[in-house]
Design a protein around this motif. Structure first.
Motif, PDB file in Angstrom:
ATOM      1  N   ASP A  29      27.145  20.963  16.559  1.00 51.37           N
ATOM      2  CA  ASP A  29      26.121  19.950  16.282  1.00 51.37           C
ATOM      3  C   ASP A  29      26.678  18.536  16.364  1.00 51.37           C
ATOM      4  O   ASP A  29      26.017  17.632  16.888  1.00 51.37           O
ATOM      5  CB  ASP A  29      25.475  20.186  14.920  1.00 51.37           C
ATOM      6  CG  ASP A  29      24.589  21.420  14.901  1.00 51.37           C
ATOM      7  OD1 ASP A  29      24.155  21.876  15.989  1.00 51.37           O
ATOM      8  OD2 ASP A  29      24.336  21.943  13.797  1.00 51.37           O
ATOM      9  N   SER A  33      25.525  15.783  19.190  1.00 48.76           N
ATOM     10  CA  SER A  33      24.936  14.504  18.775  1.00 48.76           C
ATOM     11  C   SER A  33      25.607  13.308  19.439  1.00 48.76           C
ATOM     12  O   SER A  33      25.025  12.228  19.498  1.00 48.76           O
ATOM     13  CB  SER A  33      24.982  14.361  17.252  1.00 48.76           C
ATOM     14  OG  SER A  33      26.294  14.073  16.799  1.00 48.76           O
ATOM     15  N   GLY A  62      28.265  10.035  14.741  1.00 52.53           N
ATOM     16  CA  GLY A  62      27.754  11.398  14.619  1.00 52.53           C
ATOM     17  C   GLY A  62      27.828  11.931  13.200  1.00 52.53           C
ATOM     18  O   GLY A  62      27.027  12.781  12.807  1.00 52.53           O
TER      19      GLY A  62
END
Length: 82
Positions: A29, A33, A62
């Motif tokens: 993730d 991002s 991020g």
């Protein structure tokens, strides 16, 4: 005395990982991002690469922290025994 590069990079990576885990963000993730791949984030966290200042800035973004916060960790060095 200057800090050895490998020690600094390892401890920076550990700090990035600690922040990421505190925020319950996966490597995937975080990487997604900021437009990177998971392996790239993993290499930073393991201290295998010397990330550019801009890449560190992207990681901070991020993680939703400032670059200053990302770099706010104490480098621990082992003293040589005499």
């Amino acid at each position: 005395m200057p800090i050895k590069k490998d020690i600094f990079l390892k401890q920076l990576g550990e700090h990035v990982r600690e922040v990421r885990l505190k925020k319950n963000i996966t490597q995937f993730d975080l990487a997604s991002s900021i437009g990177k791949d998971r392996q790239s984030v993993q290499r930073v966290e393991s201290g295998d690469i010397n990330a550019s200042v801009y890449y560190l800035y992207e990681l901070a973004e991020g993680l939703d922290i400032s670059l200053e916060e990302l770099l706010a960790f104490k480098v621990v060095t082992k003293k040589k025994k005499k």
